[in-house]
Every structure is written in C-alpha cells, then in structure tokens.
Scaffold this motif. Structure first.
Motif, PDB file in Angstrom:
ATOM      1  N   GLY A  38      -2.432   2.746  -3.586  1.00 19.81           N
ATOM      2  CA  GLY A  38      -1.624   3.045  -2.413  1.00 19.81           C
ATOM      3  C   GLY A  38      -2.120   2.335  -1.188  1.00 19.81           C
ATOM      4  O   GLY A  38      -3.139   1.634  -1.213  1.00 19.81           O
ATOM      5  N   GLU A  39      -1.403   2.526  -0.085  1.00 20.29           N
ATOM      6  CA  GLU A  39      -1.747   1.974   1.237  1.00 20.29           C
ATOM      7  C   GLU A  39      -2.007   0.470   1.184  1.00 20.29           C
ATOM      8  O   GLU A  39      -3.045  -0.016   1.611  1.00 20.29           O
ATOM      9  N   GLN A  40      -1.085  -0.272   0.649  1.00 13.41           N
ATOM     10  CA  GLN A  40      -1.152  -1.738   0.561  1.00 13.41           C
ATOM     11  C   GLN A  40      -2.436  -2.238  -0.099  1.00 13.41           C
ATOM     12  O   GLN A  40      -3.042  -3.214   0.324  1.00 13.41           O
ATOM     13  N   GLY A  41      -2.867  -1.547  -1.129  1.00 11.04           N
ATOM     14  CA  GLY A  41      -4.040  -1.997  -1.876  1.00 11.04           C
ATOM     15  C   GLY A  41      -5.361  -1.572  -1.288  1.00 11.04           C
ATOM     16  O   GLY A  41      -6.404  -2.115  -1.655  1.00 11.04           O
ATOM     17  N   ASN A  42      -5.376  -0.595  -0.383  1.00 14.42           N
ATOM     18  CA  ASN A  42      -6.622  -0.116   0.214  1.00 14.42           C
ATOM     19  C   ASN A  42      -7.091   1.213  -0.356  1.00 14.42           C
ATOM     20  O   ASN A  42      -8.144   1.700   0.015  1.00 14.42           O
ATOM     21  N   SER A  77     -12.696  -5.914   4.308  1.00 17.15           N
ATOM     22  CA  SER A  77     -11.373  -5.684   3.731  1.00 17.15           C
ATOM     23  C   SER A  77     -11.477  -5.532   2.219  1.00 17.15           C
ATOM     24  O   SER A  77     -12.432  -6.000   1.599  1.00 17.15           O
ATOM     25  N   ASN A 116      -8.911  -5.370  -1.492  1.00 13.45           N
ATOM     26  CA  ASN A 116      -7.621  -5.510  -2.156  1.00 13.45           C
ATOM     27  C   ASN A 116      -7.761  -4.922  -3.553  1.00 13.45           C
ATOM     28  O   ASN A 116      -8.500  -5.444  -4.380  1.00 13.45           O
ATOM     29  N   SER A 153      -5.753  -3.735  -7.036  1.00  8.44           N
ATOM     30  CA  SER A 153      -4.501  -3.903  -7.771  1.00  8.44           C
ATOM     31  C   SER A 153      -4.700  -3.504  -9.226  1.00  8.44           C
ATOM     32  O   SER A 153      -5.805  -3.563  -9.751  1.00  8.44           O
TER      33      SER A 153
END
Length: 147
Positions: free
Chosen positions: A70-74, A114, A116, A118
């Motif tokens: 979720g949350e754009q891969g975070n 950051s 990522n 997936s």
C-alpha cells in the motif's frame, strides 16, 4: 671430500624448504586479503543493519496467508492468521518501522531516504535508498502457510 656416514645439507632439502616457505607465504597473503575484505564489509554499520533487516523480514514472511502493498509502495502488510504486521517507511524519521495489529512502532531499519516495495508472481521485492545515497535491494519468495 666427504666422509662415510656424514650427512650434509643437500640442494634437494633446500628446494623442499623453499617450496614449504613459499606455500606458507601464499596462504598468509591470501588470509590477509580475505580478512581485509571481511573487515570492510563487517565494519560498515549500514550493511550489517541491512542484513539484520533482511533476516527479520524473512522470518515474518514464513508461512504467510497473504501480503498487501500500500501507500505507493511504502507499506507492506503481512497477514498471518489473525495477526497483521505492517512494515512501512516513515520519511520524517528516515526509518522503516513495524506495527503488529496496529499497535506499537518498532524500528527495523534506520537512515532510509526512500523505499519501493512490490510484489509480483509470489516474489516480494524491496529496494531501499539510504541517506548516504547507497541503494540496497532484496527479494523474497512468498510461501503459502502450511495446512
């Protein structure tokens, strides 16, 4: 002139000692080369912390019922029976923390700029960029829970 029964230091013995000494120096140099590489790897605190994170994550991924990103891969949600473990990136604190059943905040990895996360074909992939610009990644196969 040599007398009977009197032994001396022969050329063959000298060559044998030279071979043994050479083999010792080669092994000695190889040991120092290996230990210098290990000291560099172990001496880097971020690589040790990354390996601990990977190990802890692998333990959470054993026999899971499901995972969600979720949350754009975070954020990663690991579902195991009635327990949901959230592993997410918190950019303000520059860390990856985990929460179990929406309670607590346990740091898992610090100094992270950051992340990522997936999932594709039962393979979880995590790429992290640290504050110093170092990038590290890991992949884990998701195995279903045993009945």
């Amino acid at each position: 002139m040599s007398r009977a029964g009197e032994g001396g230091y022969t050329f063959i013995e000298a060559l044998l000692h030279l071979v043994i000494l050479s083999a010792f120096f080669i092994l000695f140099a190889g040991f120092f080369r290996y230990s210098a590489g290990m000291a560099h790897h172990i001496g880097d605190p971020s690589s040790v912390e990354w390996e601990l994170f990977r190990y802890e994550l692998a333990e959470y991924l054993k026999g899971v019922d499901g995972v969600q990103v979720g949350e754009q891969g975070n954020l990663l949600k690991v579902i195991h029976k009635d327990k949901v473990t959230e592993i997410g990136h918190y950019p303000v604190q520059s860390m990856i923390r985990k929460r179990v059943n929406a309670e607590g905040h346990e740091p898992m990895l610090t100094g992270v700029r950051s992340v990522n996360i997936s999932v594709s074909e039962n393979v979880l992939s995590i790429r992290a960029v640290f504050n110093d610009g170092t990038e590290r990644g890991t992949m884990h196969h998701l195995l279903p829970a045993e009945e």
